[in-house]
Scaffold this active site. Structure first.
Site, PDB file in Angstrom:
ATOM      1  N   GLU A 161       8.095  45.861  -7.072  1.00 28.39           N
ATOM      2  CA  GLU A 161       7.497  45.629  -5.759  1.00 28.39           C
ATOM      3  C   GLU A 161       6.161  46.346  -5.619  1.00 28.39           C
ATOM      4  OE1 GLU A 161       6.822  44.711  -1.665  1.00 28.39           O
ATOM      5  OE2 GLU A 161       7.888  43.734  -3.323  1.00 28.39           O
ATOM      6  N   HIS A 192      15.583  19.846  -3.493  1.00 28.15           N
ATOM      7  CA  HIS A 192      14.445  20.182  -4.357  1.00 28.15           C
ATOM      8  C   HIS A 192      14.412  19.292  -5.596  1.00 28.15           C
ATOM      9  CE1 HIS A 192      11.415  22.377  -6.493  1.00 28.15           C
ATOM     10  NE2 HIS A 192      12.255  22.735  -7.449  1.00 28.15           N
TER      11      HIS A 192
END
Length: 317
Positions: free
Chosen positions: A58, A213
């Site tokens: 992160e 999707h």
């Protein structure tokens, strides 16, 4: 064009690609809260005490995004000064920086306050627009359009429909793919291309997200194949269009293969990142085709005494 500007534009494009892949890595490894509910610091510290893999991922993504934002801003200023006379330069410069800042704000808001999966699915798509704008700026700086005689293009109505329609639709496909990641629906369907071998239709939310999707991806594969056939028939003498669609077809097929492998390998990280890489490249190619289509629309629809319709009515030799 200044050599230093070309090098800097290329480096900035690569940096933006790292931002996209880094964002996908954060999502795939569930590292979004690696720094806690603190932004831009990690757990309120410049140098965190407890270092975890999620924190490293992160924090690295934040650092790369911050560096990329500075590079994009510098590129915008330099390109504005050097080639501000080119019509597309200023809009692309604004798009690249504004959308990069916007994706950073959405990411920060998700960390501090939290966001729904449907909002977070926009995060990758917004970054993708910024990447495409930076890529187009780089191509303008390298004068790629002149090298491929793109300034003399003539497009028929059908080709314009393919270009405009596919890039808009591709953004929808990107959103559905991001939604799959953020709702943890990547492995909701253990089989491929159907959700399960024993039944045809999904039965719960995550399966519907996954199959939605896949259906959207199937449509864009077919659509790009149709556009490529049209380009092969009528645009062989205009290589930037012909090869643009060939590359698009190869990229979307690679996207399909990696998408299937994500299921078969049960979410292998490298294949998942390749999946994000191919869609980024595909969107970049489609964006350049859009730029060319918008350019030709501003010019008179005649070339060498023939109308665009006449040019497209017979296959090019």
């Amino acid at each position: 064009m200044q050599r230093s500007l070309k090098w800097f534009a290329s480096t900035t494009t690569v940096a933006m690609l790292f931002v996209l892949i880094g964002g996908a890595l954060v999502t795939k490894t569930d590292s979004g809260m690696g720094c806690g509910r603190s932004w831009p610091l990690c757990h309120g510290q410049w140098i965190p005490d407890d270092i975890t893999p999620q924190l490293v991922i992160e924090l690295s993504h934040r650092l790369v995004s911050g560096l990329a934002a500075i590079m994009v801003l510098i590129l915008c200023i330099r390109s504005w000064r050097v080639m501000g006379h080119v019509r597309e330069t200023k809009p692309l410069a604004v798009l690249s920086f504004v959308f990069l800042v916007l994706q950073s704000l959405i990411g920060a808001a998700a960390v501090v306050w939290g966001q729904s999966d449907f909002v977070m699915a926009l995060h990758f798509g917004i970054s993708l627009i910024s990447f495409a704008a930076v890529l187009l700026l780089t191509l303008l700086i390298f004068e790629v359009d002149k090298k491929f005689s793109a300034t003399s293009l003539q497009l028929d109505g059908q080709m314009r429909f393919h270009i405009y329609g596919i890039i808009i639709y591709s953004y929808l496909v990107v959103y559905t793919g991001a939604l799959v990641r953020h709702t943890n629906a990547s492995l909701a369907c253990p089989s491929w291309p159907l959700c399960a071998k024993s039944r045809l239709l999904p039965v719960q939310f995550h399966e519907w997200v996954q199959m939605g999707h896949r259906l959207a991806a199937a449509v864009i594969i077919i659509w790009i194949a149709v556009a490529t056939v049209h380009a092969a028939r009528y645009y062989r003498e205009q290589p930037v269009i012909y090869y643009g669609w060939i590359i698009s077809l190869l990229l979307v097929l690679a996207q399909m293969v990696t998408g299937a492998l994500v299921v078969f390998t049960e979410l292998n990280l490298y294949i998942s990142l390749a999946h994000a890489f191919f869609i980024s490249c595909l969107f970049g190619v489609l964006s350049y085709l859009l730029l060319l289509a918008l350019r030709t629309r501003r010019r008179p629809a005649t070339a060498a005494g023939r109308s665009v319709e006449d040019t497209a009515s017979a296959p090019l030799k």
